[in-house]
Design a protein around this motif. Structure first.
Motif, PDB file in Angstrom:
ATOM      1  N   UNK A 201      53.520  42.155  26.517  1.00 29.38           N
ATOM      2  CA  UNK A 201      52.666  41.114  27.097  1.00 29.38           C
ATOM      3  C   UNK A 201      51.264  41.217  26.513  1.00 29.38           C
ATOM      4  N   UNK A 202      50.683  40.068  26.178  1.00 28.60           N
ATOM      5  CA  UNK A 202      49.324  40.039  25.645  1.00 28.60           C
ATOM      6  C   UNK A 202      48.341  39.665  26.750  1.00 28.60           C
ATOM      7  N   UNK A 203      47.087  40.053  26.540  1.00 27.24           N
ATOM      8  CA  UNK A 203      46.007  39.716  27.465  1.00 27.24           C
ATOM      9  C   UNK A 203      45.268  38.522  26.875  1.00 27.24           C
ATOM     10  N   UNK A 204      45.454  37.348  27.475  1.00 28.86           N
ATOM     11  CA  UNK A 204      44.931  36.109  26.916  1.00 28.86           C
ATOM     12  C   UNK A 204      43.436  35.943  27.105  1.00 28.86           C
ATOM     13  N   UNK A 205      42.798  35.286  26.161  1.00 30.22           N
ATOM     14  CA  UNK A 205      41.376  34.977  26.250  1.00 30.22           C
ATOM     15  C   UNK A 205      41.220  33.630  26.958  1.00 30.22           C
ATOM     16  N   UNK A 206      40.775  33.673  28.206  1.00 29.76           N
ATOM     17  CA  UNK A 206      40.588  32.464  28.996  1.00 29.76           C
ATOM     18  C   UNK A 206      39.265  32.565  29.751  1.00 29.76           C
ATOM     19  N   UNK A 207      38.506  31.475  29.770  1.00 28.17           N
ATOM     20  CA  UNK A 207      37.199  31.484  30.438  1.00 28.17           C
ATOM     21  C   UNK A 207      37.322  31.860  31.904  1.00 28.17           C
ATOM     22  N   UNK A 208      38.374  31.402  32.542  1.00 24.50           N
ATOM     23  CA  UNK A 208      38.543  31.672  33.968  1.00 24.50           C
ATOM     24  C   UNK A 208      38.717  33.143  34.274  1.00 24.50           C
ATOM     25  N   UNK A 209      39.331  33.887  33.363  1.00 23.45           N
ATOM     26  CA  UNK A 209      39.507  35.323  33.582  1.00 23.45           C
ATOM     27  C   UNK A 209      38.170  36.045  33.551  1.00 23.45           C
ATOM     28  N   UNK A 210      37.290  35.656  32.639  1.00 22.18           N
ATOM     29  CA  UNK A 210      35.970  36.282  32.593  1.00 22.18           C
ATOM     30  C   UNK A 210      35.215  36.039  33.891  1.00 22.18           C
ATOM     31  N   UNK A 211      35.340  34.840  34.433  1.00 21.66           N
ATOM     32  CA  UNK A 211      34.694  34.531  35.701  1.00 21.66           C
ATOM     33  C   UNK A 211      35.239  35.398  36.830  1.00 21.66           C
TER      34      UNK A 211
ATOM     35  N   UNK B 278      41.917  38.744  37.942  1.00 21.32           N
ATOM     36  CA  UNK B 278      42.896  37.700  37.626  1.00 21.32           C
ATOM     37  C   UNK B 278      44.089  37.777  38.553  1.00 21.32           C
ATOM     38  N   UNK B 279      44.397  38.967  39.048  1.00 22.91           N
ATOM     39  CA  UNK B 279      45.502  39.112  40.007  1.00 22.91           C
ATOM     40  C   UNK B 279      45.188  38.395  41.322  1.00 22.91           C
ATOM     41  N   UNK B 280      43.912  38.222  41.606  1.00 20.96           N
ATOM     42  CA  UNK B 280      43.498  37.580  42.858  1.00 20.96           C
ATOM     43  C   UNK B 280      43.190  36.092  42.669  1.00 20.96           C
ATOM     44  N   UNK B 281      43.353  35.590  41.444  1.00 16.18           N
ATOM     45  CA  UNK B 281      42.929  34.229  41.119  1.00 16.18           C
ATOM     46  C   UNK B 281      43.747  33.181  41.871  1.00 16.18           C
ATOM     47  N   UNK B 282      43.072  32.129  42.277  1.00 12.92           N
ATOM     48  CA  UNK B 282      43.766  30.997  42.895  1.00 12.92           C
ATOM     49  C   UNK B 282      44.544  30.202  41.846  1.00 12.92           C
ATOM     50  N   UNK B 283      44.035  30.190  40.618  1.00 11.10           N
ATOM     51  CA  UNK B 283      44.694  29.484  39.530  1.00 11.10           C
ATOM     52  C   UNK B 283      45.950  30.249  39.123  1.00 11.10           C
ATOM     53  N   UNK B 284      47.101  29.607  39.243  1.00 13.99           N
ATOM     54  CA  UNK B 284      48.361  30.312  39.003  1.00 13.99           C
ATOM     55  C   UNK B 284      48.522  30.718  37.545  1.00 13.99           C
ATOM     56  N   UNK B 285      47.927  29.975  36.615  1.00 16.49           N
ATOM     57  CA  UNK B 285      48.055  30.310  35.201  1.00 16.49           C
ATOM     58  C   UNK B 285      47.295  31.598  34.884  1.00 16.49           C
ATOM     59  N   UNK B 286      46.077  31.714  35.417  1.00 16.16           N
ATOM     60  CA  UNK B 286      45.313  32.944  35.226  1.00 16.16           C
ATOM     61  C   UNK B 286      46.027  34.125  35.872  1.00 16.16           C
ATOM     62  N   UNK B 287      46.598  33.865  37.035  1.00 10.78           N
ATOM     63  CA  UNK B 287      47.307  34.929  37.754  1.00 10.78           C
ATOM     64  C   UNK B 287      48.529  35.395  36.963  1.00 10.78           C
ATOM     65  N   UNK B 288      49.219  34.462  36.332  1.00  9.72           N
ATOM     66  CA  UNK B 288      50.398  34.828  35.534  1.00  9.72           C
ATOM     67  C   UNK B 288      50.024  35.703  34.345  1.00  9.72           C
ATOM     68  N   UNK B 289      48.897  35.411  33.691  1.00  9.30           N
ATOM     69  CA  UNK B 289      48.441  36.244  32.567  1.00  9.30           C
ATOM     70  C   UNK B 289      48.173  37.658  33.051  1.00  9.30           C
ATOM     71  N   UNK B 290      47.466  37.769  34.181  1.00  8.94           N
ATOM     72  CA  UNK B 290      47.127  39.082  34.726  1.00  8.94           C
ATOM     73  C   UNK B 290      48.366  39.836  35.189  1.00  8.94           C
ATOM     74  N   UNK B 291      49.290  39.130  35.815  1.00  8.89           N
ATOM     75  CA  UNK B 291      50.507  39.778  36.306  1.00  8.89           C
ATOM     76  C   UNK B 291      51.382  40.253  35.152  1.00  8.89           C
ATOM     77  N   UNK B 292      51.467  39.460  34.090  1.00 11.60           N
ATOM     78  CA  UNK B 292      52.282  39.835  32.942  1.00 11.60           C
ATOM     79  C   UNK B 292      51.711  41.073  32.251  1.00 11.60           C
ATOM     80  N   UNK B 293      50.397  41.073  31.994  1.00 10.56           N
ATOM     81  CA  UNK B 293      49.763  42.210  31.313  1.00 10.56           C
ATOM     82  C   UNK B 293      49.804  43.462  32.179  1.00 10.56           C
ATOM     83  N   UNK B 294      49.502  43.321  33.449  1.00 12.25           N
ATOM     84  CA  UNK B 294      49.488  44.499  34.329  1.00 12.25           C
ATOM     85  C   UNK B 294      50.894  45.046  34.524  1.00 12.25           C
ATOM     86  N   UNK B 295      51.888  44.163  34.588  1.00  6.25           N
ATOM     87  CA  UNK B 295      53.259  44.613  34.740  1.00  6.25           C
ATOM     88  C   UNK B 295      53.722  45.427  33.547  1.00  6.25           C
ATOM     89  N   UNK B 296      53.332  44.988  32.345  1.00 11.49           N
ATOM     90  CA  UNK B 296      53.706  45.718  31.129  1.00 11.49           C
ATOM     91  C   UNK B 296      53.034  47.093  31.098  1.00 11.49           C
TER      92      UNK B 296
END
Length: 212
Positions: A169-179, A187-205
């Motif tokens: 799993x890669x850690x994506x560069x997204x403005x919302x994650x920096x915020x 990102x695991x706590x993000x309301x945006x499901x796309x940001x949450x999926x990036x964080x969940x995928x990377x953390x799971x790996x």
């Protein structure tokens, strides 16, 4: 410490590749999974993890992460509490302390971007750490990746050619994650499901690499 040091290190040869972000992400993911975690910030000039944790505490974000600054591995060893996992965020430029922490760690994560400017020094550091005793512990993470599948594939091929393990799993560069990080999240706590999926995928790996 009351039991053998359980240490995972995030190291890098240059700043700006997401090392501190991924260290914080792993610490939060492990805590959410029920582990007792210490996030050890070895970069006394930046104190990125310490400052982030202060923002997290101000906003009462759960779970709480025990985050402390350390100037040496010797100081860390004197920590009395029993932890399931100690996540070490080392300095932006690899030095003797980086080498010492890597030698003590069970897993050494090296984040890297997809560009040659990131890959070249990261792979050079990986080779050096492997020669110094960290061989078999090293895992690379593609970090701050954009949306170009071609760039990601080329970086994957280069790392595979070098013979180092790469997290799936890669850690994506997204403005919302920096915020999210600016406000004490990961990102695991993000309301945006796309940001949450990036964080969940990377953390799971990362969790799978650490705990099997």
């Amino acid at each position: 410490m009351k039991k053998e040091l359980s240490l995972v290190a995030f190291v890098g040869q240059k700043g700006g590749v997401g090392k501190s972000s991924l260290a914080r992400l792993l610490a939060v993911a492990a805590a959410r999974a029920g582990h007792k975690v210490l996030l050890a910030d070895f970069d006394l000039e930046q104190l990125t993890c310490v400052e982030w944790n202060a923002a997290r505490l101000r906003r009462n974000i759960e779970p709480e992460i025990d985050t402390r600054a350390f100037k040496s591995l010797k100081k860390l060893r004197k920590t009395e509490e029993n932890f399931d996992l100690i996540v070490a965020d080392t300095r932006g430029l690899a030095d003797d302390l980086t080498k010492e922490v890597a030698e003590e760690s069970s897993v050494v994560f090296l984040p890297t971007g997809t560009s040659e400017d990131d890959l070249r020094p990261t792979l050079a550091l990986a080779r050096r750490l492997a020669r110094q005793g960290a061989e078999g512990k090293i895992a690379l993470i593609l970090s701050k990746t954009g949306r170009s599948e071609r760039q990601i594939a080329q970086a994957q091929q280069k790392i595979e050619t070098e013979g180092f393990p790469l997290l799936p799993a890669a850690w994506g560069l997204r403005d919302g994650l920096q915020s999210e990080f600016d406000h004490g999240g990961t990102g695991l706590e993000a309301a945006n499901h796309y940001l949450r999926e990036i964080a969940e995928s990377a953390s799971g790996a990362m969790l799978k690499r650490v705990f099997g």
